[in-house]
Design a protein around this motif. Sequence first.
Motif, PDB file in Angstrom:
ATOM      1  N   PHE A 192      10.360  -6.330  -2.041  1.00  0.00           N
ATOM      2  CA  PHE A 192       8.730  -6.424  -1.344  1.00  0.00           C
ATOM      3  C   PHE A 192       8.417  -4.633  -2.660  1.00  0.00           C
ATOM      4  CE2 PHE A 192       6.198  -2.276   1.152  1.00  0.00           C
ATOM      5  CZ  PHE A 192       5.327  -3.490   1.363  1.00  0.00           C
ATOM      6  N   GLU A 193       9.454  -3.709  -2.119  1.00  0.00           N
ATOM      7  CA  GLU A 193       9.745  -2.665  -3.318  1.00  0.00           C
ATOM      8  C   GLU A 193       9.088  -2.834  -5.163  1.00  0.00           C
ATOM      9  OE1 GLU A 193      12.338   0.484  -1.781  1.00  0.00           O
ATOM     10  OE2 GLU A 193      12.909   0.623  -0.241  1.00  0.00           O
ATOM     11  N   ILE A 194       9.665  -3.188  -5.221  1.00  0.00           N
ATOM     12  CA  ILE A 194       9.156  -3.908  -6.515  1.00  0.00           C
ATOM     13  C   ILE A 194       8.198  -4.198  -6.968  1.00  0.00           C
ATOM     14  CG2 ILE A 194      10.310  -5.865  -8.660  1.00  0.00           C
ATOM     15  CD1 ILE A 194      13.234  -5.449  -7.444  1.00  0.00           C
ATOM     16  N   GLY A 195       7.682  -5.487  -6.357  1.00  0.00           N
ATOM     17  CA  GLY A 195       6.026  -6.147  -5.716  1.00  0.00           C
ATOM     18  C   GLY A 195       5.005  -5.128  -5.935  1.00  0.00           C
ATOM     19  N   PHE A 196       5.606  -4.071  -3.988  1.00  0.00           N
ATOM     20  CA  PHE A 196       4.158  -3.079  -4.243  1.00  0.00           C
ATOM     21  C   PHE A 196       3.933  -2.666  -5.462  1.00  0.00           C
ATOM     22  CE2 PHE A 196       3.655   0.628  -2.742  1.00  0.00           C
ATOM     23  CZ  PHE A 196       2.165   0.790  -2.424  1.00  0.00           C
ATOM     24  N   ILE A 197       5.107  -1.801  -6.096  1.00  0.00           N
ATOM     25  CA  ILE A 197       5.113  -0.910  -7.718  1.00  0.00           C
ATOM     26  C   ILE A 197       4.389  -1.829  -8.589  1.00  0.00           C
ATOM     27  CG2 ILE A 197       6.824  -1.016  -8.468  1.00  0.00           C
ATOM     28  CD1 ILE A 197       4.198   2.082  -8.130  1.00  0.00           C
ATOM     29  N   GLY A 198       4.914  -3.136  -8.956  1.00  0.00           N
ATOM     30  CA  GLY A 198       3.801  -3.661  -9.810  1.00  0.00           C
ATOM     31  C   GLY A 198       2.858  -4.122  -9.522  1.00  0.00           C
ATOM     32  N   GLY A 199       2.773  -4.498  -8.614  1.00  0.00           N
ATOM     33  CA  GLY A 199       1.501  -4.939  -8.352  1.00  0.00           C
ATOM     34  C   GLY A 199       0.478  -3.931  -8.678  1.00  0.00           C
ATOM     35  N   VAL A 200       0.346  -2.556  -8.292  1.00  0.00           N
ATOM     36  CA  VAL A 200      -0.234  -1.214  -8.258  1.00  0.00           C
ATOM     37  C   VAL A 200      -0.645  -1.973  -9.489  1.00  0.00           C
ATOM     38  CG1 VAL A 200      -0.389   0.443  -7.707  1.00  0.00           C
ATOM     39  CG2 VAL A 200      -0.303  -0.874  -5.675  1.00  0.00           C
ATOM     40  N   ILE A 201       0.371  -1.177 -10.022  1.00  0.00           N
ATOM     41  CA  ILE A 201      -0.010  -1.634 -12.461  1.00  0.00           C
ATOM     42  C   ILE A 201      -0.839  -1.947 -12.678  1.00  0.00           C
ATOM     43  CG2 ILE A 201       1.593  -1.045 -14.327  1.00  0.00           C
ATOM     44  CD1 ILE A 201       4.340   0.466 -12.985  1.00  0.00           C
ATOM     45  N   GLU A 202       0.052  -3.540 -12.213  1.00  0.00           N
ATOM     46  CA  GLU A 202      -1.186  -4.510 -12.289  1.00  0.00           C
ATOM     47  C   GLU A 202      -2.334  -4.381 -12.066  1.00  0.00           C
ATOM     48  OE1 GLU A 202      -2.405  -8.145 -14.418  1.00  0.00           O
ATOM     49  OE2 GLU A 202      -0.236  -6.877 -14.405  1.00  0.00           O
ATOM     50  N   TRP A 203      -2.697  -4.375 -11.107  1.00  0.00           N
ATOM     51  CA  TRP A 203      -3.695  -3.791 -10.515  1.00  0.00           C
ATOM     52  C   TRP A 203      -5.018  -3.219 -11.250  1.00  0.00           C
ATOM     53  CZ3 TRP A 203      -7.843  -6.737  -8.623  1.00  0.00           C
ATOM     54  CH2 TRP A 203      -8.837  -5.889  -7.460  1.00  0.00           C
ATOM     55  N   THR A 204      -3.714  -1.541 -12.085  1.00  0.00           N
ATOM     56  CA  THR A 204      -5.177  -0.653 -12.970  1.00  0.00           C
ATOM     57  C   THR A 204      -5.298  -1.057 -14.302  1.00  0.00           C
ATOM     58  OG1 THR A 204      -2.821  -0.153 -12.766  1.00  0.00           O
ATOM     59  CG2 THR A 204      -3.858   1.132 -10.952  1.00  0.00           C
ATOM     60  N   PHE A 205      -4.033  -2.013 -14.628  1.00  0.00           N
ATOM     61  CA  PHE A 205      -4.927  -2.811 -16.149  1.00  0.00           C
ATOM     62  C   PHE A 205      -4.923  -3.313 -15.633  1.00  0.00           C
ATOM     63  CE2 PHE A 205      -0.990  -0.773 -16.938  1.00  0.00           C
ATOM     64  CZ  PHE A 205      -0.419  -0.461 -18.234  1.00  0.00           C
ATOM     65  N   TYR A 206      -5.910  -4.728 -14.588  1.00  0.00           N
ATOM     66  CA  TYR A 206      -6.774  -5.352 -14.479  1.00  0.00           C
ATOM     67  C   TYR A 206      -8.280  -4.588 -14.388  1.00  0.00           C
ATOM     68  CZ  TYR A 206      -9.620  -8.950 -12.336  1.00  0.00           C
ATOM     69  OH  TYR A 206     -10.883 -10.117 -11.912  1.00  0.00           O
ATOM     70  N   ARG A 207      -8.545  -3.422 -13.753  1.00  0.00           N
ATOM     71  CA  ARG A 207      -9.315  -3.276 -13.386  1.00  0.00           C
ATOM     72  C   ARG A 207     -10.066  -2.478 -14.498  1.00  0.00           C
ATOM     73  NH1 ARG A 207     -13.191  -5.556  -9.826  1.00  0.00           N
ATOM     74  NH2 ARG A 207     -13.889  -3.084  -9.968  1.00  0.00           N
ATOM     75  N   ASP A 208      -9.096  -1.921 -15.593  1.00  0.00           N
ATOM     76  CA  ASP A 208      -8.952  -0.855 -16.606  1.00  0.00           C
ATOM     77  C   ASP A 208      -9.939   0.610 -16.674  1.00  0.00           C
ATOM     78  OD1 ASP A 208      -9.163  -0.384 -19.343  1.00  0.00           O
ATOM     79  OD2 ASP A 208     -10.983  -1.419 -19.996  1.00  0.00           O
ATOM     80  N   TRP A 209      -9.585   0.710 -15.726  1.00  0.00           N
ATOM     81  CA  TRP A 209     -10.251   2.329 -14.818  1.00  0.00           C
ATOM     82  C   TRP A 209      -9.724   3.439 -15.913  1.00  0.00           C
ATOM     83  CZ3 TRP A 209      -7.072   1.208  -9.071  1.00  0.00           C
ATOM     84  CH2 TRP A 209      -7.997   0.756  -8.274  1.00  0.00           C
TER      85      TRP A 209
END
Length: 623
Positions: free
Chosen positions: A218-235
């Motif tokens: 869960f910890e790996i998926g949590f931090i990986g998902g957040v990072i992927e989300w920032t890339f997807y939104r191109d913030w």
Amino acid sequence: MRGSHGGGVEEKDTHSDEGSTSVESSVNGDKAYEPIHKRSSIPVPSHAVPSPKEKGHGRPKSIQVILEKTNKKGRYTLTADDPDIREILRHRIEQDASDGKGKRRSRFRDLVFTRQFTTFDRQNPLSSQSPFHGFFTLFWLAMGLLLMRVAMQNLKAQGSIFGGAEILHMMVDRDLFVMGVTDGAMAFATMLCWGLQKIISKGYLTWNGSGWIIQSLFEIGFIGGVIEWTFYRDWPWTHTVFIVLHAFVFLMKIHSYSFYNGYLSQVYRRRSLLEQKLQQLEDMETIDSPSGVSSPRVTFQSTAVDHSNPNDAFQRRRSVGSKASTNFQTEQSEIAVMASTIESGEPLDADQVLAFGRVIKSEIAGLTDELKGKCTHTVNYYPNNLTLSNFADWTCLPTLVYELEYPRQDHINWWYVAEKGSATLGVIWVMIIISQAYIYPVVAETVHAKEAGMSLQQRWRDFPWVVSDMLFPLLLEQLLSWYVIWECLLNVLAEVTCFADRGFYGDWWNSVSWDQYARDWNRPVHNFLLRHVYHSSISAFHLSKSSATFVTFLLSAVVHEVLMFCLFKKVRGYLFAMQLSQIPLAAMSRTKFMKGRDTLGNLIFWIGLFVGPSLITSLYLVV
């Protein structure tokens, strides 16, 4: 490395010549609350107090103390800013944390929390008496004059005191609501860890079985998902920095919460198993045996221990199994042999039953103490602590190390919250203005030159000028960002949650080595790394102290490089290398040449802190 960097635990029921009295002591700030008619006698070991020769003078130095009334009748606050007194109190607190009977320190009880204030907090009675207090005033006066100068330049050049305000527009014009929803979703997702611990406490899963694997995934998926989300939104970098850093805060919190409660679940399960064995033992029918003769299978040293003697009891406890072990078939200990003997149904005589009962009861008592931790209220014992309200409270506390109970203050000072909240917004505004006036133009020019096709060789010619242009503004931003987080924001959270341990940092500005700086500038993270990386590496993987230190610095370097990857969308390793360079620099500070040269060490430290941020940022921008 010791857990004492995290503060201390409340010290209660300290015995004096006149009886028992309640004492609450603090290490940083040295606050001791006690009834005025009873003075607590604190025994001090001889090695805890430096001799006159060690101090460099032949007589004790004078110590300034402050005695203030408290809101409790008959109680006063004694404050003394003296390192020797701090060392004495810390030694006593740690001694009491282990019950003063030589008990083995728990795997997770290596940190101590106490009531204390941050250095620059006006609530700290010692802050206004510091000989450097005037420099603190001068700094903020200089900040005010700098803002006025920037405002006048903007008015002259652009007709507005705010100038182009590109940084401000970058922060608020795009995806501000989405960023807030993302932050809320991260907080909500962490509740899965609470649910997992509830399931484990009910016995549906075991922590040593599948529990820690589920948590780690869960910890790996949590931090990986957040990072992927920032890339997807191109913030923009402002949104990315906030979300990624807050994600790592959540990650450390759920890791500490889960692994500590997971460990306690094993302790709780072991105690339950031993209680079952004890019940089986009490239900056994004893057999007659000739005096002094017993079954060879169950004859061992522990039955000869004098349990009335605490020292003998401690010697016996060292031979029992791990507090988290629940497999008596594979465990190599006296308790395991007893459990197997009881399970086999082999007849025992009355003396053996009595000896077995004493040992098992002693072990159960030790496990019960472990489940209590440092609690003063039974409502917080494991598994009573596994409530949604406790988890929500833990999520908001300004600490990254989970404990069953923390020192708390009695009420919230809302005027103080308003003061620190205003300071937080004010300092952020100052940082925006400095970034807009001195950093954004340099960054924009460098990025435009790179996008225009300027060769690497041409950019390298500009590299020294980019570094020099950002030296002072980045140092200033670094100091202000540290102040707004560790002095303002964390104090707001501490006040709202009544969290009494405000030891968020030490006097890192006096650091003479990089390992001292790593310990003092960010104590919440340092305490987390100390418990869950350094100590865990030693206990779980049997690493040496030097290897555990390297692993700790390596993990910190990886996390810093991940943040740079999220910002610049590329891996270059500059910050990673700089982070790891602290290891040889720390080793150099312990060499014979550097010993006693505190001014030189502090100078080297400040040169690194001054040049480092500008050098690293320029490398990521130019190369």
